[in-house]
Design an enzyme around this catalytic site. Structure first.
Site, PDB file in Angstrom:
ATOM      1  N   SER A 162       0.831  -1.197   0.000  1.00 16.47           N
ATOM      2  CA  SER A 162       0.000   0.000   0.000  1.00 16.47           C
ATOM      3  C   SER A 162       0.875   1.260   0.000  1.00 16.47           C
ATOM      4  O   SER A 162       1.652   1.458  -0.929  1.00 16.47           O
ATOM      5  CB  SER A 162      -0.957  -0.042   1.198  1.00 16.47           C
ATOM      6  N   ASP A 257     -10.486  -4.264  -4.313  1.00 15.40           N
ATOM      7  CA  ASP A 257      -9.699  -3.170  -3.741  1.00 15.40           C
ATOM      8  C   ASP A 257      -9.837  -1.930  -4.615  1.00 15.40           C
ATOM      9  O   ASP A 257      -9.549  -1.973  -5.813  1.00 15.40           O
ATOM     10  CB  ASP A 257      -8.227  -3.616  -3.684  1.00 15.40           C
ATOM     11  N   HIS A 287      -8.157  -5.079   0.230  1.00 18.50           N
ATOM     12  CA  HIS A 287      -6.964  -4.275   0.492  1.00 18.50           C
ATOM     13  C   HIS A 287      -6.394  -4.641   1.867  1.00 18.50           C
ATOM     14  O   HIS A 287      -7.115  -4.877   2.825  1.00 18.50           O
ATOM     15  CB  HIS A 287      -7.305  -2.782   0.461  1.00 18.50           C
TER      16      HIS A 287
END
Length: 314
Positions: A162, A257, A287
Protein backbone atom coordinates in the site's frame (compact mmCIF):
# COMPACT_ATOMS: atom_id res chain seq x y z
CA UNK A 1 -18.80 -7.57 -4.12
CA UNK A 2 -18.68 -10.10 -1.29
CA UNK A 3 -19.53 -13.15 -3.40
CA UNK A 4 -15.92 -14.19 -3.95
CA UNK A 5 -14.83 -13.36 -0.39
CA UNK A 6 -14.07 -16.17 2.02
CA UNK A 7 -16.60 -16.41 4.86
CA UNK A 8 -14.08 -15.28 7.47
CA UNK A 9 -13.20 -12.27 5.28
CA UNK A 10 -16.90 -11.33 5.08
CA UNK A 11 -17.36 -11.63 8.85
CA UNK A 12 -14.23 -9.57 9.52
CA UNK A 13 -15.36 -6.93 7.02
CA UNK A 14 -18.75 -6.54 8.71
CA UNK A 15 -17.21 -6.27 12.16
CA UNK A 16 -14.73 -3.70 10.85
CA UNK A 17 -17.51 -1.53 9.40
CA UNK A 18 -19.26 -1.55 12.78
CA UNK A 19 -16.19 -0.83 14.90
CA UNK A 20 -13.79 1.31 12.89
CA UNK A 21 -14.04 4.97 11.85
CA UNK A 22 -12.76 5.98 8.46
CA UNK A 23 -9.52 7.96 8.57
CA UNK A 24 -11.44 10.99 7.28
CA UNK A 25 -13.51 10.93 10.52
CA UNK A 26 -10.61 10.45 12.95
CA UNK A 27 -10.00 13.51 15.11
CA UNK A 28 -7.23 12.24 17.41
CA UNK A 29 -4.70 10.44 15.21
CA UNK A 30 -2.21 9.53 17.99
CA UNK A 31 -5.03 7.86 19.95
CA UNK A 32 -6.21 6.11 16.80
CA UNK A 33 -2.72 4.75 16.13
CA UNK A 34 -2.37 3.62 19.76
CA UNK A 35 -5.70 1.76 19.59
CA UNK A 36 -4.58 -0.08 16.45
CA UNK A 37 -1.23 -0.99 18.02
CA UNK A 38 -2.99 -2.32 21.12
CA UNK A 39 -5.20 -4.54 18.96
CA UNK A 40 -2.11 -5.87 17.17
CA UNK A 41 -0.58 -6.91 20.51
CA UNK A 42 -3.75 -8.64 21.74
CA UNK A 43 -4.64 -12.32 21.39
CA UNK A 44 -7.30 -11.43 18.83
CA UNK A 45 -4.73 -9.35 16.96
CA UNK A 46 -2.41 -12.35 16.82
CA UNK A 47 -5.14 -14.32 15.06
CA UNK A 48 -6.01 -11.53 12.60
CA UNK A 49 -2.54 -10.19 11.79
CA UNK A 50 -0.61 -13.44 12.22
CA UNK A 51 2.44 -14.11 14.37
CA UNK A 52 6.18 -14.14 13.84
CA UNK A 53 7.42 -17.36 12.21
CA UNK A 54 8.81 -19.75 14.82
CA UNK A 55 11.94 -20.20 12.72
CA UNK A 56 12.80 -16.50 12.73
CA UNK A 57 14.68 -14.24 15.13
CA UNK A 58 13.13 -10.78 15.52
CA UNK A 59 15.34 -7.90 16.66
CA UNK A 60 14.64 -4.21 17.02
CA UNK A 61 17.30 -1.76 15.87
CA UNK A 62 17.66 1.94 15.11
CA UNK A 63 18.48 2.95 11.54
CA UNK A 64 19.42 6.14 9.74
CA UNK A 65 18.15 9.28 11.39
CA UNK A 66 16.81 7.44 14.45
CA UNK A 67 13.94 5.45 12.92
CA UNK A 68 13.06 2.20 14.67
CA UNK A 69 13.21 -0.96 12.57
CA UNK A 70 12.42 -4.64 13.00
CA UNK A 71 14.90 -7.15 11.62
CA UNK A 72 13.89 -10.74 10.85
CA UNK A 73 16.39 -13.46 9.98
CA UNK A 74 16.44 -17.27 10.08
CA UNK A 75 17.39 -18.59 13.52
CA UNK A 76 20.26 -20.67 12.12
CA UNK A 77 21.47 -17.98 9.73
CA UNK A 78 25.11 -17.80 8.77
CA UNK A 79 25.79 -14.62 6.80
CA UNK A 80 26.20 -12.77 4.73
CA UNK A 81 22.61 -13.19 3.54
CA UNK A 82 20.61 -11.32 0.89
CA UNK A 83 18.52 -8.46 2.27
CA UNK A 84 14.98 -7.20 1.70
CA UNK A 85 14.07 -3.73 2.96
CA UNK A 86 10.32 -3.71 3.55
CA UNK A 87 8.09 -0.66 4.06
CA UNK A 88 4.84 -1.04 6.01
CA UNK A 89 1.50 0.31 4.84
CA UNK A 90 -0.97 2.63 6.54
CA UNK A 91 -1.64 5.47 4.14
CA UNK A 92 1.57 7.29 5.19
CA UNK A 93 -0.46 8.25 8.27
CA UNK A 94 -0.54 5.13 10.46
CA UNK A 95 0.96 1.64 10.68
CA UNK A 96 4.15 0.21 12.11
CA UNK A 97 6.78 -2.46 11.36
CA UNK A 98 4.95 -4.99 13.58
CA UNK A 99 2.02 -5.23 11.16
CA UNK A 100 4.40 -6.71 8.56
CA UNK A 101 5.96 -9.25 10.94
CA UNK A 102 3.93 -12.24 9.70
CA UNK A 103 5.08 -11.64 6.13
CA UNK A 104 8.62 -10.44 6.88
CA UNK A 105 9.49 -13.31 9.21
CA UNK A 106 8.24 -15.95 6.77
CA UNK A 107 10.18 -14.47 3.89
CA UNK A 108 13.27 -14.37 6.12
CA UNK A 109 12.93 -18.08 6.96
CA UNK A 110 11.82 -19.41 3.58
CA UNK A 111 14.17 -17.32 1.43
CA UNK A 112 17.03 -17.39 3.96
CA UNK A 113 17.34 -13.61 3.84
CA UNK A 114 17.43 -10.73 6.29
CA UNK A 115 14.28 -8.59 6.17
CA UNK A 116 14.59 -5.07 7.58
CA UNK A 117 11.30 -3.21 8.14
CA UNK A 118 11.98 0.41 9.11
CA UNK A 119 9.49 2.85 10.53
CA UNK A 120 9.26 6.26 8.90
CA UNK A 121 7.84 9.60 9.93
CA UNK A 122 4.08 9.76 9.52
CA UNK A 123 1.78 12.50 8.24
CA UNK A 124 0.16 14.85 9.00
CA UNK A 125 2.75 15.66 11.68
CA UNK A 126 5.48 14.96 9.11
CA UNK A 127 4.02 15.49 5.63
CA UNK A 128 5.52 14.54 2.27
CA UNK A 129 8.39 14.09 1.53
CA UNK A 130 9.43 13.12 5.09
CA UNK A 131 8.37 9.48 4.59
CA UNK A 132 10.24 9.31 1.27
CA UNK A 133 13.38 10.76 2.80
CA UNK A 134 13.26 8.26 5.66
CA UNK A 135 12.68 5.33 3.29
CA UNK A 136 15.58 6.34 1.03
CA UNK A 137 17.85 6.93 4.03
CA UNK A 138 16.91 3.57 5.55
CA UNK A 139 17.97 1.70 2.40
CA UNK A 140 21.26 3.64 2.26
CA UNK A 141 21.88 2.92 5.96
CA UNK A 142 21.24 -0.82 5.52
CA UNK A 143 23.75 -0.96 2.65
CA UNK A 144 26.34 1.04 4.62
CA UNK A 145 25.96 -1.22 7.67
CA UNK A 146 26.06 -4.51 5.75
CA UNK A 147 28.78 -6.04 7.90
CA UNK A 148 27.06 -5.52 11.22
CA UNK A 149 23.72 -6.69 9.76
CA UNK A 150 25.31 -9.80 8.24
CA UNK A 151 24.04 -9.05 4.74
CA UNK A 152 25.32 -9.06 1.18
CA UNK A 153 24.36 -5.54 0.03
CA UNK A 154 24.71 -6.40 -3.66
CA UNK A 155 21.78 -8.83 -3.17
CA UNK A 156 19.20 -6.20 -2.23
CA UNK A 157 15.44 -6.02 -2.87
CA UNK A 158 12.81 -3.57 -1.67
CA UNK A 159 9.25 -4.46 -0.77
CA UNK A 160 6.20 -2.66 0.55
CA UNK A 161 2.44 -2.81 0.81
CA UNK A 162 0.00 0.00 0.00
CA UNK A 163 1.72 3.25 1.12
CA UNK A 164 4.81 1.10 1.65
CA UNK A 165 4.50 -0.12 -1.93
CA UNK A 166 4.52 3.51 -2.99
CA UNK A 167 7.72 4.08 -0.97
CA UNK A 168 9.38 0.95 -2.42
CA UNK A 169 8.57 2.11 -5.96
CA UNK A 170 9.81 5.65 -5.23
CA UNK A 171 13.03 4.41 -3.60
CA UNK A 172 13.67 2.27 -6.70
CA UNK A 173 13.29 5.35 -8.93
CA UNK A 174 15.52 7.49 -6.71
CA UNK A 175 18.23 4.79 -6.54
CA UNK A 176 18.19 4.46 -10.33
CA UNK A 177 18.54 8.20 -10.80
CA UNK A 178 21.26 8.52 -8.14
CA UNK A 179 23.31 5.65 -9.56
CA UNK A 180 22.77 3.48 -6.48
CA UNK A 181 22.42 1.64 -4.29
CA UNK A 182 21.82 -1.15 -6.78
CA UNK A 183 18.41 -2.74 -6.17
CA UNK A 184 17.80 -6.12 -7.78
CA UNK A 185 14.03 -6.28 -7.41
CA UNK A 186 10.95 -4.51 -6.10
CA UNK A 187 7.93 -6.29 -4.61
CA UNK A 188 4.96 -3.91 -4.75
CA UNK A 189 1.92 -5.16 -2.82
CA UNK A 190 -1.28 -3.29 -3.79
CA UNK A 191 0.82 -0.12 -4.17
CA UNK A 192 -0.49 3.42 -4.39
CA UNK A 193 1.38 5.00 -7.29
CA UNK A 194 -0.87 7.94 -8.25
CA UNK A 195 -2.20 10.61 -5.95
CA UNK A 196 -5.10 12.08 -7.89
CA UNK A 197 -6.37 10.19 -10.96
CA UNK A 198 -9.56 8.20 -10.38
CA UNK A 199 -9.56 4.81 -12.10
CA UNK A 200 -12.45 2.32 -12.48
CA UNK A 201 -11.58 0.08 -9.51
CA UNK A 202 -12.02 3.05 -7.18
CA UNK A 203 -15.66 3.38 -8.27
CA UNK A 204 -16.26 -0.38 -8.42
CA UNK A 205 -15.09 -0.87 -4.84
CA UNK A 206 -15.68 2.61 -3.43
CA UNK A 207 -17.06 1.22 -0.17
CA UNK A 208 -14.81 -1.83 0.14
CA UNK A 209 -13.61 -3.20 3.50
CA UNK A 210 -10.37 -1.79 5.00
CA UNK A 211 -9.97 0.90 2.31
CA UNK A 212 -12.71 3.02 0.74
CA UNK A 213 -12.53 5.72 -1.90
CA UNK A 214 -13.12 8.32 0.83
CA UNK A 215 -10.25 6.83 2.86
CA UNK A 216 -7.95 6.98 -0.18
CA UNK A 217 -8.65 10.66 -0.75
CA UNK A 218 -8.24 11.49 2.95
CA UNK A 219 -4.90 9.67 3.19
CA UNK A 220 -3.56 11.62 0.20
CA UNK A 221 -4.64 14.97 1.68
CA UNK A 222 -3.11 14.13 5.05
CA UNK A 223 0.11 12.89 3.45
CA UNK A 224 0.65 15.77 1.04
CA UNK A 225 -0.65 18.54 3.30
CA UNK A 226 0.15 21.96 1.85
CA UNK A 227 1.72 20.26 -1.18
CA UNK A 228 -1.55 18.69 -2.31
CA UNK A 229 -1.58 19.09 -6.08
CA UNK A 230 2.13 18.41 -6.53
CA UNK A 231 3.06 16.23 -9.47
CA UNK A 232 6.37 15.27 -7.86
CA UNK A 233 7.28 11.71 -8.85
CA UNK A 234 8.29 11.09 -5.23
CA UNK A 235 4.55 11.25 -4.49
CA UNK A 236 3.23 9.63 -7.70
CA UNK A 237 5.93 7.33 -9.12
CA UNK A 238 3.77 6.54 -12.15
CA UNK A 239 4.39 10.15 -13.29
CA UNK A 240 8.13 9.58 -13.73
CA UNK A 241 9.38 10.74 -17.15
CA UNK A 242 10.83 7.26 -17.71
CA UNK A 243 10.46 3.88 -16.02
CA UNK A 244 13.33 2.33 -17.98
CA UNK A 245 16.11 0.50 -16.14
CA UNK A 246 14.12 0.03 -12.94
CA UNK A 247 14.52 -3.20 -10.95
CA UNK A 248 12.42 -6.15 -12.08
CA UNK A 249 9.11 -6.10 -10.28
CA UNK A 250 6.48 -8.33 -8.76
CA UNK A 251 3.20 -6.42 -8.43
CA UNK A 252 0.40 -7.99 -6.36
CA UNK A 253 -3.14 -6.62 -6.29
CA UNK A 254 -6.39 -7.56 -4.54
CA UNK A 255 -9.54 -8.18 -6.58
CA UNK A 256 -11.88 -6.24 -4.24
CA UNK A 257 -9.70 -3.17 -3.74
CA UNK A 258 -10.36 0.42 -4.85
CA UNK A 259 -6.58 0.76 -5.26
CA UNK A 260 -6.32 -2.23 -7.63
CA UNK A 261 -5.96 -0.20 -10.83
CA UNK A 262 -2.96 1.64 -9.36
CA UNK A 263 -1.16 -1.70 -9.58
CA UNK A 264 -2.32 -2.53 -13.11
CA UNK A 265 -1.38 0.92 -14.43
CA UNK A 266 2.07 0.69 -12.86
CA UNK A 267 2.52 -2.77 -14.32
CA UNK A 268 1.69 -1.37 -17.77
CA UNK A 269 4.10 1.57 -17.32
CA UNK A 270 6.96 -0.75 -16.34
CA UNK A 271 6.27 -3.26 -19.12
CA UNK A 272 6.15 -0.46 -21.69
CA UNK A 273 9.58 0.69 -20.44
CA UNK A 274 11.01 -2.80 -20.85
CA UNK A 275 11.14 -3.73 -17.15
CA UNK A 276 10.43 -7.43 -16.42
CA UNK A 277 7.21 -7.63 -14.39
CA UNK A 278 5.35 -10.46 -12.72
CA UNK A 279 1.75 -9.52 -11.93
CA UNK A 280 -0.93 -11.38 -9.97
CA UNK A 281 -4.40 -10.28 -8.90
CA UNK A 282 -5.70 -12.35 -5.98
CA UNK A 283 -9.36 -13.37 -6.22
CA UNK A 284 -11.52 -12.64 -3.19
CA UNK A 285 -8.78 -10.53 -1.57
CA UNK A 286 -9.39 -7.15 0.03
CA UNK A 287 -6.96 -4.27 0.49
CA UNK A 288 -4.42 -4.98 3.21
CA UNK A 289 -4.77 -8.75 2.93
CA UNK A 290 -1.04 -9.45 3.37
CA UNK A 291 -1.31 -7.94 6.87
CA UNK A 292 -4.49 -9.96 7.55
CA UNK A 293 -3.51 -13.61 6.99
CA UNK A 294 -5.91 -14.80 9.69
CA UNK A 295 -8.97 -13.49 7.85
CA UNK A 296 -7.92 -13.60 4.16
CA UNK A 297 -6.89 -17.17 3.28
CA UNK A 298 -5.32 -16.24 -0.09
CA UNK A 299 -2.52 -14.44 1.80
CA UNK A 300 -0.81 -17.83 2.07
CA UNK A 301 -0.73 -18.27 -1.70
CA UNK A 302 0.53 -14.73 -2.20
CA UNK A 303 3.30 -15.42 0.31
CA UNK A 304 4.31 -18.50 -1.73
CA UNK A 305 4.41 -16.35 -4.86
CA UNK A 306 6.61 -13.68 -3.22
CA UNK A 307 8.98 -16.36 -1.91
CA UNK A 308 9.26 -17.86 -5.42
CA UNK A 309 9.95 -14.45 -6.97
CA UNK A 310 12.60 -13.51 -4.42
CA UNK A 311 14.25 -16.92 -4.83
CA UNK A 312 14.68 -16.16 -8.52
CA UNK A 313 15.95 -12.59 -8.20
CA UNK A 314 18.15 -12.75 -5.08
Amino acid sequence: MTSSMALRTRVFSRLLKLSEKGIEEVVDLPAHRAKRAKLQRSAVGGVIFGRVDAGAVQDEIVVGNGSRALVHRPKDAIGPLPVVVNFHGGGWVQGNPEQSAWLSSRIAVRNRVVVVTPSYRLAPEHPFPAGVDDARDAVAWVVEHADELGIAPERLAVMGDSAGGNLAAVVSLLARDAGGPAIRAQVLIYPGVEMYDRWPSEDLYADAPVLTSANMRAFVRLYLGDQHGTEDVRASPIRAASHADLPKAFILTAELDPLRDNGTHYRDALVEAGVPVRYVEYDGAIHGFMSLPGVVPVAGRALDDIVDFLREVL
